[in-house]
Design a protein around this motif. Structure first.
Motif, PDB file in Angstrom:
ATOM      1  N   VAL A   1       0.663  -1.167   0.282  1.00  0.00           N
ATOM      2  CA  VAL A   1       0.022   0.109   0.009  1.00  0.00           C
ATOM      3  C   VAL A   1       0.935   1.356  -0.123  1.00  0.00           C
ATOM      4  O   VAL A   1       1.820   1.289   0.688  1.00  0.00           O
ATOM      5  CB  VAL A   1      -0.999   0.048   0.975  1.00  0.00           C
ATOM      6  N   ARG A   2       0.648   2.291  -0.846  1.00  0.00           N
ATOM      7  CA  ARG A   2       1.325   3.321  -1.043  1.00  0.00           C
ATOM      8  C   ARG A   2       0.992   4.349   0.220  1.00  0.00           C
ATOM      9  O   ARG A   2      -0.044   4.188   0.781  1.00  0.00           O
ATOM     10  CB  ARG A   2       0.984   4.069  -2.572  1.00  0.00           C
ATOM     11  N   GLY A 143       6.443   1.960   1.561  1.00  0.00           N
ATOM     12  CA  GLY A 143       5.371   2.009   0.381  1.00  0.00           C
ATOM     13  C   GLY A 143       5.969   3.220  -0.782  1.00  0.00           C
ATOM     14  O   GLY A 143       5.271   3.251  -1.502  1.00  0.00           O
TER      15      GLY A 143
END
Length: 1409
Positions: A1-2, A143
């Protein structure tokens, strides 16, 4: 997940939903115990009540007020709150260092400092990550994409922002000894740094990341020593100076803010207070809170509240609680005690009387006010009302308002009911995963539990279900809608939020299975040092003290728990005694308030025992924490106990007996159910065993249920056996056999078993007889009916019954056809069709088919003739009687009832009768009246047969109606209320009646009798005689009326009491006197007379202004010539009309009067009078011409007058009346003729001649217009006033009197003033004498004329019996052109006019008119 991206929320699986039947719903705790094995696996469950169970909302909405809690959504979630607390501490640290913290951005997103700190810590710390160059790994874990130098940027941000804070947190201080500290004795000796920073470019360029205000109070020395402002300001003794390179970490530049030394920063960084919800400032009502909640939700989602999907609200809620950037605040009306504001359920609190539909819900076990105190509930044995546990709490929610993860007090059950509103979303964790949830939350948010060890008991922390599920915690969800229950089970964690505005109610309850869990909860509370809500030991002892009130299962559970409790209490007391405590004292702990008997160490509420010391009597401890009481010698301490150890066995024995009574019952039930045929017990004994179990509340195990099923089956079998003769659904033969076998297999004796066996034998006998009856060749209806009656009495489904009914229907149908064809007059088309239709549905049979063919043939013939007769009845043009008679004769032989043929026969008979009647009328001696022909015409038109005389009758009726309408137009005025017959024949009688009715004292009975005789008279001679009598009566009546009206003027002294006019009011204003009845009339109530003669300029003829009241002149009074033309046209009609007969009599009377008038006028005296009037007339014409010339000359002078016409005199002063003088006899004769002529509704020239002569003979004193009282203007309309004034002046001038001109009449507004005038005494006396004389003369004349009329009438009746009356029309009248012309004197334009004239005219007898 960024970084910055949130995972989408995945809803957990649904919890089980139960929909109990009414039977299950009747026992709330029993049903919950039934579903417990399934529902406790998910921790929560939802229960939907039956559809008809809808409790009314009982809260007083108008007086319901509450103050909600304020909830910040991003402070609820554990991880979010930890992150917020961390960032708050970082910001506070740098604020104390003199700098304001600004969050850096990486990759266009705010850097998550908490995540960076946590990952660096997990990788070994700042030094290790730098040494091993792991910053790229840190960036990857956060991320960020690789290859962009993000690791170096993260290192820079960590070193500047987080590393100093971590060093401070680790406790590192100065690395070297502090430099020489110069203590200044006065604040003025400290040089301010502000000026130097302003002018020194090097110092001005020094800054820490983030802006801050200028620092004041630091003295910069060559060795970069600076003083701590806080220390210096707080005390002069501890002011400290530090080198920048001696600090940990060392400072490269001088801070620009208010700098604090490490000691001061540590002093300011105290632990934060425990987190909790704040109360809102505003107090709400339900309505105001609902408006706020709906407005918030609709604004947030930008759509109506009812259109927002629950899934969208759920995802948005978990996004908001995990967001640091968005700060959404909501309010939640939670934990509102129903004891204060009232419950949502109906309750018997005595405040108001319950309605009938509320009684059911007030007594229901599902009423949350009743559930905690049900018999199976443990809490019913607690006397005090525990708010939230025994007393329900209310919850008013709005969108996003939430309740955090928690378990109920004492790990009890809870039940929540949503009264109304939008759904409530629930999340639950089963009890077996409770510790797992606690461990995960402590692991993910240890900082929160460090400051609040009992955080999960504070209901202030929530965690995303997806996070818990990722760590192995099972989570289940549900949406609770309005009218649904949600039940949470012991130690099941649950949380949730509201989808919108709603109202819920919740309470706790405990059952027998909760007792061991409750004991574990007390031990858990002891480890957490948490206060108990009630004493678990006290509850057990109270239940054990009254074992008979306990349910069997509850008694068994209490016995087990008591055993373990007594065993543990015995062990603890032995340990205390071994310590050397000898002082013992018994105390009734239940009388001591709970807060005064709590263990000083673990906060547990003591009941069985406690240890105290005289050094502090208010302090006590439980036996688990004896060493924590005090340091006094053991011998000083005292053991206080509730029960001695030898008291417990008796308590245990009572509970044991209650629990063991079940075993004895179970043994008896087992023997009864397994008995053989000879030893079977009666059904009553089994019922006694079942009732005993229900009374003692034995557990519903297999034996209990088996006994109940057997009793129910036996009762059912007994009922079925009793209702075999009344059951709607009958048994078959096989079912009856099986039922008899079932009766004998029951474990008890049924008295109806023998009766069922006898029924089976009767059914088998019927079966044999039915088979024999069905084998017969010819079905016998009586035999079949007997079998059917027998089968109906057996009340068993018999397969032979349908075939028996089928053959019985065939036999009955054949009998019905046979009877119907035997009586043809009753055989209608509907009957034949019904028989055929019913025969079609029968089973095939040769007799049925034969009867069907015969019926069909008769029906076909009947329908054909019926259609033919219907066509004849509806034919246009209609058929002749000969044709119809032949049709009727042919249809007479059909053996059926044919209504159209009968109708045709009836019409033919009516036609014959009608024709015969018409012929009789046409062949009669006299014509028929119009009403008789109209009746015949109406009857003839309704007969559907061609009638040859019908057109002739229609023509005669139309001609007669046309003549009557023409005559009515000639006589009747516009909008007249009188009929033609009234004004032409009965008009005189009706007129006199109305005139006499004005004076109530006159008798009208004679006139009424006469009128009835006229209506009954149909014979021509009788009609003539009736008219003659009527004429005489009328003359007598008018004499009486005139005398009565003249007598009114004799009452001049009481003139205001006399009634005049149509309105029957007193004299007022301008009044006119009728020349016939001599009564006075108001000028405003009657039409004014026309002044036609003035137009000719004949001034002296103004006396011809003759006035007859509306009652005396009812018609247009056509000329005699016009009436004669109507009679001629009447002679052509072969119809008698009452109006025609009346008109003929009127004509005869008018002509008779005309002859008498001519004879009178032919005398020498009257002839000379007429000649003299002619000469005077010529003079008046000449004088009028001269006056007209003078009027033109003086036109300008007369413009100011109100009415110039009134200035022209109609009678010159030289010719004032009387201008003629007649003898009294001649004058009396003329007055009598004038009166009789005015009674006639005919215009004759002789009446005008007589009127002129009489007017010329009147003296000036005889006034025809009353001037005693001038007219007061009552009509507000100017037009009406002007008309009355003009008419008054005309009439006054006509009488020969002139009114003097007055200047007052010429005022500016044109409204002359009018004054009321009074009679002079001389004139009043003269009027009285005149009235008396006239009344006397009229009375004498009336007497003489009455005798003469009676003699003459008798003579005329005798003459009319011998011959028909013939009307002689005088030859001197030529009215040949008056029939079809509007002009009364018109002459026919035809060369050879066929109208009879002069002596040729003769009227036919009255009876032929």
């Amino acid at each position: 997940v960024r970084p910055g991206e949130k995972e989408k929320f995945v809803p957990p699986p649904e919890c089980p939903v139960f929909e109990p039947s009414w039977e299950d719903f009747s026992d709330p705790l029993g049903f919950i115990n039934k579903i417990r094995p399934i529902a406790e696996k998910t921790g929560i469950c939802k229960i939907r009540p039956p559809e008809d169970w809808q409790p009314p909302f009982a809260c007083d909405v108008r007086n319901f007020r509450f103050t909600p809690r304020v909830q910040r959504l991003n402070e609820l979630e554990a991880l979010t709150r930890v992150k917020l607390n961390f960032l708050d501490e970082i910001a506070k640290f740098w604020e104390l260092q003199g700098s304001w913290l600004r969050f850096p951005h990486v990759e266009r997103k705010i850097l998550d400092l908490y995540l960076l700190s946590k990952i660096v810590s997990e990788e070994g710390g700042f030094d290790v990550v730098c040494k091993e160059k792991r910053w790229s790994k840190v960036a990857s874990r956060m991320g960020f994409p690789p290859g962009k130098g993000t690791g170096s940027l993260l290192r820079s941000h960590f070193e500047r922002i987080l590393y100093p804070y971590e060093l401070f947190q680790s406790g590192a201080t100065l690395t070297v000894s502090p430099a020489l500290i110069r203590v200044t004795s006065h604040l003025t000796n400290v040089r301010l740094l502000t000026g130097e920073l302003r002018y020194n470019k090097e110092l001005k360029s020094l800054q820490i990341f983030g802006g801050s205000p200028k620092m004041v109070g630091l003295e910069i020395v060559p060795s970069f020593e600076f003083v701590c402002l806080s220390a210096y300001m707080s005390t002069f003794l501890f002011s400290s100076l530090y080198h920048t390179f001696c600090l940990v970490p060392p400072l490269q530049d001088v801070p620009k803010g208010d700098w604090r030394c490490p000691k001061c920063v540590a002093e300011c960084s105290k632990p934060r207070e425990a987190f909790g919800f704040e109360q809102a400032v505003r107090e709400y009502t339900l309505q105001s809170f609902g408006e706020m909640a709906d407005h918030f939700k609709s604004d947030y989602f930008n759509m109506p509240v009812h259109m927002v999907p629950t899934e969208l609200v759920e995802k948005e809620f978990w996004r908001l609680v995990s967001s640091i950037e968005e700060d959404v605040i909501v309010e939640y009306g939670a934990d509102i005690s129903s004891k204060d504001v009232g419950s949502g359920f109906p309750v018997r609190d005595g405040k108001r009387k319950l309605l009938p539909d509320e009684e059911e819900y007030a007594n229901s076990g599902w009423n949350l006010n009743n559930m905690p105190v049900l018999e199976q509930s443990v809490l019913t044995h607690i006397n005090v009302d525990i708010s939230g546990m025994k007393v329900p709490w209310l919850y008013v929610g709005m969108c996003f308002s939430s309740f955090c993860w928690h378990i109920e007090d004492h790990w009890s059950y809870s039940i929540n009911f949503l009264h109304w509103g939008e759904p409530k979303t629930w999340y639950g964790v089963p009890a077996h995963a409770a510790e797992k949830l606690e461990d995960v939350m402590k692991k993910l948010a240890p900082e929160l539990f460090d400051s609040q060890p009992d955080l999960l008991h504070q209901l202030v922390t929530i965690m995303n279900p997806n996070v818990l599920m990722e760590h192995g915690v099972p989570v289940y969800r549900t949406n609770q809608c309005a009218g649904e229950f949600v039940v949470t089970f012991p130690r099941a964690y649950h949380s949730g939020f509201n989808q919108g505005y709603n109202f819920a109610e919740a309470v706790n309850f405990c059952t027998a299975d909760w007792l061991p869990i409750g004991r574990q909860c007390v031990a858990h509370y002891r480890r957490l040092q948490r206060y108990c809500v009630f004493s678990h030991e006290e509850l057990l002892c109270k239940m054990a003290a009254d074992p008979e009130s306990l349910d069997v299962e509850l008694a068994a559970a209490v016995f087990r728990e008591m055993g373990e409790m007594v065993e543990e209490e015995s062990r603890l007391r032995q340990a205390v005694q071994q310590m050397g405590i000898l002082s013992l004292e018994q105390e009734v702990f239940e009388l001591v308030p709970d807060d005064e008997r709590q263990c000083h160490q673990c906060k547990t509420t003591c009941f069985l025992s406690a240890l105290t010391c005289p050094c502090n009597p208010e302090r006590l401890v439980c036996l688990h924490h004896v060493s924590e009481l005090c340091d006094c010698p053991v011998t000083n301490k005292c053991l206080r106990y509730r029960y001695a150890m030898d008291e417990f066995p008796a308590m245990l024995h009572g509970v044991k007996l209650r629990a063991q009574s079940y075993d004895t019952w179970a043994k008896r039930v087992t023997e009864a159910l397994s008995a053989d045929h000879k030893n079977k017990k009666d059904l009553i004994e089994l019922k006694v065993l079942l009732e005993d179990a229900e009374d003692r509340k034995y557990p519903e195990n297999n034996l209990f249920r088996h006994l109940r099923e057997m009793v129910k089956e036996a009762e059912t079998c007994s009922s079925v056996a009793q209702l075999l003769s009344r059951a709607r659904s009958k048994l078959t033969l096989e079912e009856l056999k099986a039922f008899v076998d079932q009766l004998f297999r029951l474990p008890c004796i049924i008295s109806q078993a023998q009766q069922a066996k006898e029924l089976l034998e009767n059914v088998e006998d019927f079966h044999e007889r039915a088979q024999a009856a069905l084998a017969d060749v010819t079905p016998d209806s009586s035999k079949l009916q007997a079998l059917l009656d027998l089968g109906a009495g057996l009340d068993v489904e018999l397969p032979e019954l349908p075939r028996l009914k089928q053959e019985l229907q065939q036999a009955r149908w054949l009998d019905e056809v046979r009877v119907a064809l035997g009586e043809p007059q009753r055989v209608t088309l509907e009957l034949m069709k019904r028989l055929i239709d019913s025969g079609v549905g029968l089973a095939p049979h040769h007799a049925v088919e034969k009867a069907m063919a015969e019926l069909q043939e008769v029906l076909t013939v009947s329908e054909r003739w019926e259609d033919k007769a219907r066509t004849c009845l509806q034919a246009r043009p209609r058929h002749s009687m000969t044709t119809l008679e032949s049709i009727v004769m042919e249809a007479r032989n059909i053996p059926a009832y044919l209504p159209n043929v009968l109708a045709l026969r009836d019409a033919l008979q009516k036609a014959k009768e009608w024709t015969a009647k018409v012929e009789a009328i046409q062949n009669g001696s006299t014509y028929a009246y119009l009403e008789q022909l109209e009746s015949l015409l109406a009857r003839g038109r309704s007969i559907p047969v061609r009638l040859d005389p019908l057109p002739q009758v229609e023509s005669q009726v139309a001609s007669a109606r046309a003549w009557r309408e023409r005559t009515a137009r000639t006589f009747l005025k516009k909008n007249s209320t009188y009929t033609l017959l009234q004004v032409s024949g009965d008009c005189d009688l009706e007129r006199v009646k109305e005139l006499l009715e004005k004076d109530r004292g006159l008798e009208l009975e004679g006139l009424s009798d006469l009128e009835e005789s006229l209506e009954e008279a149909r014979d021509p001679a009788a009609v003539v005689a009736a008219f003659k009598i009527k004429e005489q009566k009328e003359i007598e009546a008018i004499h009486s009326l005139r005398a009565a009206n003249l007598a009114k003027m004799a009452m001049a002294d009481r003139i205001e009491e006399v009634k005049f006019c149509l309105c029957r009011k007193t004299a007022s204003g301008f009044m006119l006197q009728c020349e016939l009845c001599k009564d006075w009339f108001h000028g405003a109530c009657v039409p004014l007379p026309k002044m036609g003669s003035q137009k000719k300029g004949l001034g002296w003829q103004s006396k011809e202004a003759k006035f007859l009241c509306p009652l005396c002149q009812r018609s247009r009074r056509p000329r005699l010539e016009t009436i004669l033309s109507l009679l001629v046209s009447l002679q052509k009609l072969p119809v008698r009309l009452p109006e025609g007969e009346a008109l003929q009599c009127l004509t005869e009377r008018a002509m008779s009067w005309q002859d008498r008038a001519r004879q009178a006028l032919a005398t020498d005296e009257l002839s000379s009078a007429l000649a003299k009037l002619s000469v005077l007339s010529q003079r008046m014409v000449e004088q009028a011409a001269r006056e007209k010339t003078e009027k033109i000359i003086n036109a300008e002078l007369q413009k100011a007058a109100a009415n110039p016409d009134l200035q022209t005199p109609l009678v010159p002063r030289s010719l004032e009346p009387p201008v003629l003088e007649l003898s009294p006899a001649a004058k009396a004769q003329l007055e009598e003729l004038m009166m009789v002529g005015d009674l006639l509704e005919v215009s004759l020239d002789e009446t005008q001649h007589i009127w002129r002569i009489l007017q010329a003979t009147h003296p000036p004193s005889e006034e025809r217009f009353l001037q005693v009282m001038e007219l007061k203007p009552r009509d507000p309309e100017k037009k009406r006033k002007r008309k009355l004034e003009k008419a008054e002046q005309h009439l006054l001038l006509a009488t020969g009197e002139s009114r003097p001109k007055s200047k007052e009449l010429k005022k500016a507004d044109g409204k002359p003033k009018r004054k009321k005038l009074k009679l002079s005494p001389d004139k009043s006396k003269e009027l009285k004498q005149l009235a008396k004389r006239l009344a006397k003369e009229e009375k004498e004349r009336k007497r003489k004329e009455r005798a003469a009329v009676k003699a003459e009438a008798a003579k005329e009746v005798l003459e009319k019996k011998r011959e028909k009356k013939v009307l002689d029309i005088p030859s001197k009248y030529d009215w040949s052109g008056a029939e079809d012309s509007n002009d009364e004197n018109a002459v026919c334009a035809a060369k050879n006019c066929q109208r009879p004239c002069k002596d040729k005219v003769r009227a036919r007898p009255v009876g032929e008119v």
